[in-house]
Design an enzyme around this catalytic site. Structure first.
Site, mmCIF file in Angstrom:
data_model
loop_
_atom_site.group_PDB
_atom_site.id
_atom_site.type_symbol
_atom_site.label_atom_id
_atom_site.label_comp_id
_atom_site.label_asym_id
_atom_site.label_seq_id
_atom_site.Cartn_x
_atom_site.Cartn_y
_atom_site.Cartn_z
ATOM 1 N N GLY A 65 0.790 -1.228 0.000
ATOM 2 C CA GLY A 65 0.000 0.000 0.000
ATOM 3 C C GLY A 65 0.817 1.270 0.000
ATOM 4 O O GLY A 65 0.250 2.367 -0.045
ATOM 5 N N ASN A 94 0.860 2.683 -6.572
ATOM 6 C CA ASN A 94 -0.319 3.090 -5.795
ATOM 7 C C ASN A 94 -0.695 4.541 -6.051
ATOM 8 O O ASN A 94 -1.880 4.897 -6.005
ATOM 9 C CB ASN A 94 -0.072 2.837 -4.304
ATOM 10 C CG ASN A 94 -0.060 1.354 -3.980
ATOM 11 O OD1 ASN A 94 -0.958 0.619 -4.378
ATOM 12 N ND2 ASN A 94 0.966 0.901 -3.282
ATOM 13 N N ASP A 175 -6.713 -11.021 -7.635
ATOM 14 C CA ASP A 175 -6.947 -9.586 -7.791
ATOM 15 C C ASP A 175 -6.408 -9.032 -9.112
ATOM 16 O O ASP A 175 -6.641 -7.876 -9.447
ATOM 17 C CB ASP A 175 -6.351 -8.800 -6.625
ATOM 18 C CG ASP A 175 -4.827 -8.980 -6.494
ATOM 19 O OD1 ASP A 175 -4.190 -9.526 -7.417
ATOM 20 O OD2 ASP A 175 -4.282 -8.564 -5.454
#
Length: 200
Positions: A65, A94, A175
């Site tokens: 993240g 990100n 994902d």
């Protein structure tokens, strides 16, 4: 005898001085997201270094993240902690996925590159690409950031970390963003030609 004892006493310090470190500052792609840490390409790189370049180790300071802002805020502490000879910066994905301002992303990456170089480390900048649905102006500007920064600061550049597997759906987790364990050796081998010259 006294000389021998002195050398024995100095051996740990000499070994420490001889050790050289690669610091990886990345996001989930380098943090072995949803995998055992030892399965990720960074850990696999560490194993490769043990045999190909004795005395070199890898410190993985990647965080899932992480954005370039996060990396820029952490770089000074990580440099002080690890004192690396080489810094690999794998950040920006990100930022791009969130559509963050390109100029700010560039400034954050530049801050990291500058800090690493000022600390005496060589830099490998690892780039990313975005899906076309972000629009040509944004995606092209995003890619251009990496190339222009590497050129401006004399850093090594790997334009796209996921290039060897980008078109292979089976190489990614459910994902469709994070590579599976079986793809990690290919990422390590993709990074290696850009990194290896910095180890000399």
């Amino acid at each position: 005898m006294a000389l021998l004892m002195a050398l024995v006493a100095l051996a740990p310090a000499m070994a420490l001085a001889a050790e050289r470190k690669v610091l990886v500052m990345g996001d989930s792609l380098s943090a072995a997201y949803n995998l055992a840490p030892e399965q990720g390409w960074v850990a696999l790189l560490g194993k490769k270094l043990q045999t190909s370049h004795p005395g070199w180790t890898v410190a993985n300071a990647s965080i899932s993240g992480e954005t370039t802002a996060g990396g820029a805020s952490r770089i000074a502490a990580e440099l002080a902690r690890h004192r690396p000879a080489v810094v690999v910066i794998e950040l920006g994905a990100n930022d791009g996925l969130r559509g963050l301002d390109l100029a700010q992303t560039r400034a954050n990456l530049e801050r990291m590159i500058t800090a690493a170089k000022q600390a005496g480390a060589r830099v490998l900048l690892v780039g990313m690409r975005l899906p076309p649905n972000y629009g040509p102006q944004y995606t092209q500007g995003f890619e251009r950031n990496y190339a222009e920064l590497a050129k401006a600061h004399g850093a090594a550049l790997l334009p796209f970390l996921l290039e060897p597997i980008a078109t292979e759906r089976e190489a990614f987790q459910a994902d469709n963003l994070h590579p599976v364990a079986e793809a990690q050796p290919r990422l390590r081998d993709h990074v290696w030609p850009a990194l290896e010259p910095l180890l000399r």
